[in-house]
Each structure stands twice: as C-alpha cells, then as structure tokens.
Design an enzyme around this catalytic site. Sequence first.
Site, PDB file in Angstrom:
ATOM      1  N   LYS A  13      24.065   8.472 -92.662  1.00  0.00           N
ATOM      2  CA  LYS A  13      24.786   8.615 -94.430  1.00  0.00           C
ATOM      3  C   LYS A  13      24.948   7.637 -94.866  1.00  0.00           C
ATOM      4  O   LYS A  13      24.949   6.473 -95.683  1.00  0.00           O
ATOM      5  CB  LYS A  13      25.186   9.604 -94.212  1.00  0.00           C
ATOM      6  CG  LYS A  13      25.796   9.634 -95.905  1.00  0.00           C
ATOM      7  CD  LYS A  13      26.270  11.139 -95.791  1.00  0.00           C
ATOM      8  CE  LYS A  13      27.841  11.387 -94.968  1.00  0.00           C
ATOM      9  NZ  LYS A  13      28.735  10.838 -95.369  1.00  0.00           N
ATOM     10  N   ARG A  86      32.169  16.883-100.822  1.00  0.00           N
ATOM     11  CA  ARG A  86      32.029  18.108 -99.617  1.00  0.00           C
ATOM     12  C   ARG A  86      31.985  19.557 -99.305  1.00  0.00           C
ATOM     13  O   ARG A  86      31.947  19.953 -98.501  1.00  0.00           O
ATOM     14  CB  ARG A  86      33.335  17.273 -98.455  1.00  0.00           C
ATOM     15  CG  ARG A  86      33.224  16.079 -98.153  1.00  0.00           C
ATOM     16  CD  ARG A  86      34.354  15.832 -96.830  1.00  0.00           C
ATOM     17  NE  ARG A  86      34.624  14.427 -96.304  1.00  0.00           N
ATOM     18  CZ  ARG A  86      33.911  13.442 -96.293  1.00  0.00           C
ATOM     19  NH1 ARG A  86      33.232  13.742 -95.161  1.00  0.00           N
ATOM     20  NH2 ARG A  86      34.378  12.302 -95.510  1.00  0.00           N
ATOM     21  N   ARG A 125      29.026   3.768 -79.466  1.00  0.00           N
ATOM     22  CA  ARG A 125      29.197   3.990 -81.548  1.00  0.00           C
ATOM     23  C   ARG A 125      30.944   4.639 -80.661  1.00  0.00           C
ATOM     24  O   ARG A 125      31.300   5.193 -79.214  1.00  0.00           O
ATOM     25  CB  ARG A 125      28.929   5.259 -81.314  1.00  0.00           C
ATOM     26  CG  ARG A 125      27.517   5.282 -81.541  1.00  0.00           C
ATOM     27  CD  ARG A 125      27.196   4.838 -82.749  1.00  0.00           C
ATOM     28  NE  ARG A 125      25.544   3.982 -82.413  1.00  0.00           N
ATOM     29  CZ  ARG A 125      24.826   4.311 -83.213  1.00  0.00           C
ATOM     30  NH1 ARG A 125      25.067   5.457 -84.624  1.00  0.00           N
ATOM     31  NH2 ARG A 125      24.017   3.827 -83.780  1.00  0.00           N
ATOM     32  N   ARG A 157      35.584   7.177 -75.734  1.00  0.00           N
ATOM     33  CA  ARG A 157      34.866   7.926 -74.313  1.00  0.00           C
ATOM     34  C   ARG A 157      32.970   9.101 -74.261  1.00  0.00           C
ATOM     35  O   ARG A 157      34.447   9.884 -75.747  1.00  0.00           O
ATOM     36  CB  ARG A 157      35.792   8.366 -73.717  1.00  0.00           C
ATOM     37  CG  ARG A 157      36.228   7.817 -72.675  1.00  0.00           C
ATOM     38  CD  ARG A 157      37.499   8.773 -71.152  1.00  0.00           C
ATOM     39  NE  ARG A 157      36.685   9.698 -70.616  1.00  0.00           N
ATOM     40  CZ  ARG A 157      37.660  10.330 -70.771  1.00  0.00           C
ATOM     41  NH1 ARG A 157      38.571  10.434 -70.833  1.00  0.00           N
ATOM     42  NH2 ARG A 157      37.039  11.722 -69.994  1.00  0.00           N
ATOM     43  N   ARG A 168      32.329  18.718 -85.846  1.00  0.00           N
ATOM     44  CA  ARG A 168      32.404  18.197 -86.296  1.00  0.00           C
ATOM     45  C   ARG A 168      31.308  18.191 -87.552  1.00  0.00           C
ATOM     46  O   ARG A 168      31.073  18.518 -88.686  1.00  0.00           O
ATOM     47  CB  ARG A 168      32.788  16.607 -86.972  1.00  0.00           C
ATOM     48  CG  ARG A 168      34.262  15.998 -86.323  1.00  0.00           C
ATOM     49  CD  ARG A 168      34.577  16.339 -87.681  1.00  0.00           C
ATOM     50  NE  ARG A 168      36.288  16.315 -87.248  1.00  0.00           N
ATOM     51  CZ  ARG A 168      37.061  16.594 -87.880  1.00  0.00           C
ATOM     52  NH1 ARG A 168      36.914  17.364 -89.199  1.00  0.00           N
ATOM     53  NH2 ARG A 168      38.756  16.209 -87.875  1.00  0.00           N
TER      54      ARG A 168
END
Length: 210
Positions: A13, A86, A125, A157, A168
């Site tokens: 996004k 949100r 990432r 990790r 999330r």
Amino acid sequence: MRIVLLGPPGSGKGTQAQKLGRNLGLPHVGMGDMLREALKNRTSLGERAKEFMDSGKLVPDSIILELLGERMKGTKEGFILDGFPRTLEQAKRLGALLEKERENLDAVINLKVREETILRRLPGRLVCSECGKVYQRANLSSSTQRCPSCGAPLLSRTDDVSDTLKKRIEIYLEHTHPLIDYYKKKGILQDVSGEGNPQEVFDRIVKILN
Ligand SMILES: [Zn+2]
C-alpha cells in the site's frame, strides 16, 4: 483528486501510494510519516502525541484529526491518504472534516491480497512488532533495529515475522470490515487486486481512476 488507499500490512500500500502521488502530482499523506514529522519538529500537536506514545498508548483520534486538518490546508488540489482511516469512527470524522471544507473523497482503493501472497513476499522483509508495518531490508540502513514509524523493535526472523503478520492481518480485517462497507454504500469503494508485481498493481489502480 482525493484518494484513500486501504490494504493489509504487506500489501504494498505504501509503495502504491507513493507511486500514485508522484504520477498524479498529488501529495502522499502517510499517517506514520505525518506523526513522525510532528514529533521531530516538536510542534504542539507533536508534543501532545508524544505523551501518549511515551506512556505506551495509542495517539487518540482527536490529535490525529487535528494533524490531518493542518496537513490538508495545503492540499486544495487533493491528496493520497495512506494509513488513515483505520476504523469506521475515523472514516466518519474524516468525512466531517472534508465536508467542512466542502470537499469529498473521489475514490477509496481497497488493495486485496491473499494471505499466502503476503507471507510469500516475506524473505528480506522486516516487520514492526508493534504497528505491523512491513519494511524491505534493503530500504533501511543496516543499523536500524527499530520501526522508523513508531519506534518499536523490528522482527526479522521469518517465523516471528509470519506470526506477527498473521495476527496483524486478522486485526486489520476485523477493523476495516465496517469501514469498507461504509465506503461501499457511498459508492466510492474500488476493489483492486494487489497480486503481482508493483507495476502491475499500479497499472490496475490507474486504470480504475481514469
Ligand atoms: Zn511500528
């Protein structure tokens, strides 16, 4: 044009919002960046936000909305909003803020990405343990161990990252479901597939906006 970009963590996004801003010549208003800027410049709003962050609390909507109001004063031609709203409550307050200026949103782009795709994009990432923001290792300086957006430790990790991200994504979907319904009823919601490479996704968004 006034555009809101919605998408789960790892959907790309932020990248799309930046690309879109450059392409349309509109400011990219990222909530994380805006908050960070206010903290850095020690504005009175920034100082108030800091008190909440220092005590481990979420910055309340009223402060976020004030920040946004200030930022929008300089964006008569439009903006790309990323990271806000949100929740349904925030969406309604954003609507009221725009209405006061006799403005309205032109489009809400809802980036849809399968969970497997998000998890497959993980190698290389880093993900924030607190806000769930996803970073590419290559885009951060090698000494960075904390989230540039909220300051919490970054996880690297793969199993930690995938556990955090799964949680999330769940929280994201739960909170944004009513928000998506709200914009759907207003007739401005546009679902766009976030699968494929960034350029493919970008082309889809541009096609819808034209
Ligand atoms: Zn963070």
